[in-house]
Design an enzyme around this catalytic site. Sequence first.
Site, PDB file in Angstrom:
ATOM      1  N   ASN A  42       0.340  24.557  -8.542  1.00  0.00           N
ATOM      2  CA  ASN A  42      -0.109  25.384  -9.665  1.00  0.00           C
ATOM      3  C   ASN A  42      -0.547  26.757  -9.159  1.00  0.00           C
ATOM      4  O   ASN A  42      -1.161  26.890  -8.098  1.00  0.00           O
ATOM      5  CB  ASN A  42      -1.225  24.699 -10.460  1.00  0.00           C
ATOM      6  CG  ASN A  42      -2.416  24.290  -9.637  1.00  0.00           C
ATOM      7  OD1 ASN A  42      -2.289  23.948  -8.471  1.00  0.00           O
ATOM      8  ND2 ASN A  42      -3.592  24.325 -10.236  1.00  0.00           N
ATOM      9  N   ILE A  43      -0.174  27.764  -9.927  1.00  0.00           N
ATOM     10  CA  ILE A  43      -0.503  29.155  -9.607  1.00  0.00           C
ATOM     11  C   ILE A  43      -1.261  29.718 -10.807  1.00  0.00           C
ATOM     12  O   ILE A  43      -0.652  29.982 -11.859  1.00  0.00           O
ATOM     13  CB  ILE A  43       0.775  29.999  -9.364  1.00  0.00           C
ATOM     14  CG1 ILE A  43       1.724  29.336  -8.356  1.00  0.00           C
ATOM     15  CG2 ILE A  43       0.397  31.415  -8.924  1.00  0.00           C
ATOM     16  CD1 ILE A  43       1.254  29.319  -6.933  1.00  0.00           C
ATOM     17  N   GLU A  44      -2.559  29.870 -10.649  1.00  0.00           N
ATOM     18  CA  GLU A  44      -3.376  30.353 -11.773  1.00  0.00           C
ATOM     19  C   GLU A  44      -3.381  31.875 -11.840  1.00  0.00           C
ATOM     20  O   GLU A  44      -2.911  32.557 -10.924  1.00  0.00           O
ATOM     21  CB  GLU A  44      -4.800  29.796 -11.630  1.00  0.00           C
ATOM     22  CG  GLU A  44      -4.797  28.268 -11.705  1.00  0.00           C
ATOM     23  CD  GLU A  44      -6.171  27.648 -11.761  1.00  0.00           C
ATOM     24  OE1 GLU A  44      -7.178  28.334 -11.442  1.00  0.00           O
ATOM     25  OE2 GLU A  44      -6.235  26.454 -12.124  1.00  0.00           O
ATOM     26  N   CYS A  53       1.848  25.430 -14.060  1.00  0.00           N
ATOM     27  CA  CYS A  53       1.527  24.138 -13.448  1.00  0.00           C
ATOM     28  C   CYS A  53       2.430  23.871 -12.241  1.00  0.00           C
ATOM     29  O   CYS A  53       3.523  24.440 -12.119  1.00  0.00           O
ATOM     30  CB  CYS A  53       1.743  23.003 -14.444  1.00  0.00           C
ATOM     31  SG  CYS A  53       0.585  22.964 -15.802  1.00  0.00           S
ATOM     32  N   GLU A  55       4.233  21.269 -11.587  1.00  0.00           N
ATOM     33  CA  GLU A  55       5.523  20.672 -11.938  1.00  0.00           C
ATOM     34  C   GLU A  55       6.529  21.742 -12.358  1.00  0.00           C
ATOM     35  O   GLU A  55       7.693  21.731 -11.948  1.00  0.00           O
ATOM     36  CB  GLU A  55       5.371  19.666 -13.090  1.00  0.00           C
ATOM     37  CG  GLU A  55       4.468  18.491 -12.771  1.00  0.00           C
ATOM     38  CD  GLU A  55       3.006  18.738 -13.121  1.00  0.00           C
ATOM     39  OE1 GLU A  55       2.521  19.875 -12.941  1.00  0.00           O
ATOM     40  OE2 GLU A  55       2.342  17.795 -13.568  1.00  0.00           O
ATOM     41  N   CYS A  87       1.186  17.376 -17.578  1.00  0.00           N
ATOM     42  CA  CYS A  87       0.699  17.768 -18.907  1.00  0.00           C
ATOM     43  C   CYS A  87       1.865  17.763 -19.899  1.00  0.00           C
ATOM     44  O   CYS A  87       3.032  17.629 -19.527  1.00  0.00           O
ATOM     45  CB  CYS A  87       0.034  19.144 -18.847  1.00  0.00           C
ATOM     46  SG  CYS A  87       1.195  20.520 -18.767  1.00  0.00           S
ATOM     47  N   CYS A  90       4.696  20.253 -19.250  1.00  0.00           N
ATOM     48  CA  CYS A  90       5.518  19.883 -18.091  1.00  0.00           C
ATOM     49  C   CYS A  90       6.413  18.692 -18.408  1.00  0.00           C
ATOM     50  O   CYS A  90       7.531  18.606 -17.901  1.00  0.00           O
ATOM     51  CB  CYS A  90       4.628  19.595 -16.888  1.00  0.00           C
ATOM     52  SG  CYS A  90       3.886  21.110 -16.235  1.00  0.00           S
TER      53      CYS A  90
HETATM   54  N1  THU Z   1      -2.145  21.527 -13.821  1.00  0.00           N
HETATM   55  C1  THU Z   1      -0.973  21.256 -13.152  1.00  0.00           C
HETATM   56  O1  THU Z   1      -0.598  21.966 -12.218  1.00  0.00           O
HETATM   57  N2  THU Z   1      -0.228  20.197 -13.582  1.00  0.00           N
HETATM   58  C2  THU Z   1      -0.606  19.347 -14.589  1.00  0.00           C
HETATM   59  O2  THU Z   1       0.165  18.496 -14.980  1.00  0.00           O
HETATM   60  C3  THU Z   1      -1.945  19.447 -15.137  1.00  0.00           C
HETATM   61  C4  THU Z   1      -2.611  20.763 -14.952  1.00  0.00           C
HETATM   62  C5  THU Z   1      -2.955  22.668 -13.365  1.00  0.00           C
HETATM   63  C6  THU Z   1      -2.982  23.829 -14.315  1.00  0.00           C
HETATM   64  C7  THU Z   1      -4.304  24.471 -13.968  1.00  0.00           C
HETATM   65  O3  THU Z   1      -4.116  25.355 -12.883  1.00  0.00           O
HETATM   66  C8  THU Z   1      -5.177  23.322 -13.504  1.00  0.00           C
HETATM   67  O4  THU Z   1      -4.296  22.253 -13.205  1.00  0.00           O
HETATM   68  C9  THU Z   1      -6.206  22.865 -14.528  1.00  0.00           C
HETATM   69  O5  THU Z   1      -5.615  22.586 -15.744  1.00  0.00           O
END
Ligand code: THU
Length: 133
Positions: A42-44, A53, A55, A87, A90
């Site tokens: 995940n890259i915020e 996310c 995935e 999620c 994804c």
């Molecule tokens: N996140 C994912 O990378 N994959 C998921 O299936 C659930 C959520 C990440 C997004 C965000 O950076 C952090 O988790 C919190 O939601």
Amino acid sequence: MDYTNLKEAAVFASRFSYAPYSAFHVGAALLCTDGSIFTGCNIENRSYGLTICAERSAVSTAAGCGKKVFTAVAVYCADSPSPVPPCGACRQVLSEFCSGDVPVFYAGRDRNFKMMTLGELYPEDSLHDLKQN
Ligand code: THU
């Protein structure tokens, strides 16, 4: 079929996560039909809605390298006490490149991977008739 390498790839990919806002470091790995594995994390973003996310990051990398059929998926998050399945967004994106019988492995910090098929996680999948070619 042994998915140990796929699970370990997801664990390894979580180390590259950029998650300064949630502190939720997620890694994902995709098994391709030729046996290759593509990963993502995940890259915020400080504009929170732009976060991608793990995935979908993995799907973008793999598809951009010509790999558009996946036979297994693994997701890992060291910061979660419970297993973290993909999620909703994804699940939809994975469904573009995975059939319903694809196993999705997911784990939290104890690395005790649970498995559900994508079809179980995302039933009544729709809109496949929109494909033109
Ligand atoms: N996140 C994912 O990378 N994959 C998921 O299936 C659930 C959520 C990440 C997004 C965000 O950076 C952090 O988790 C919190 O939601």
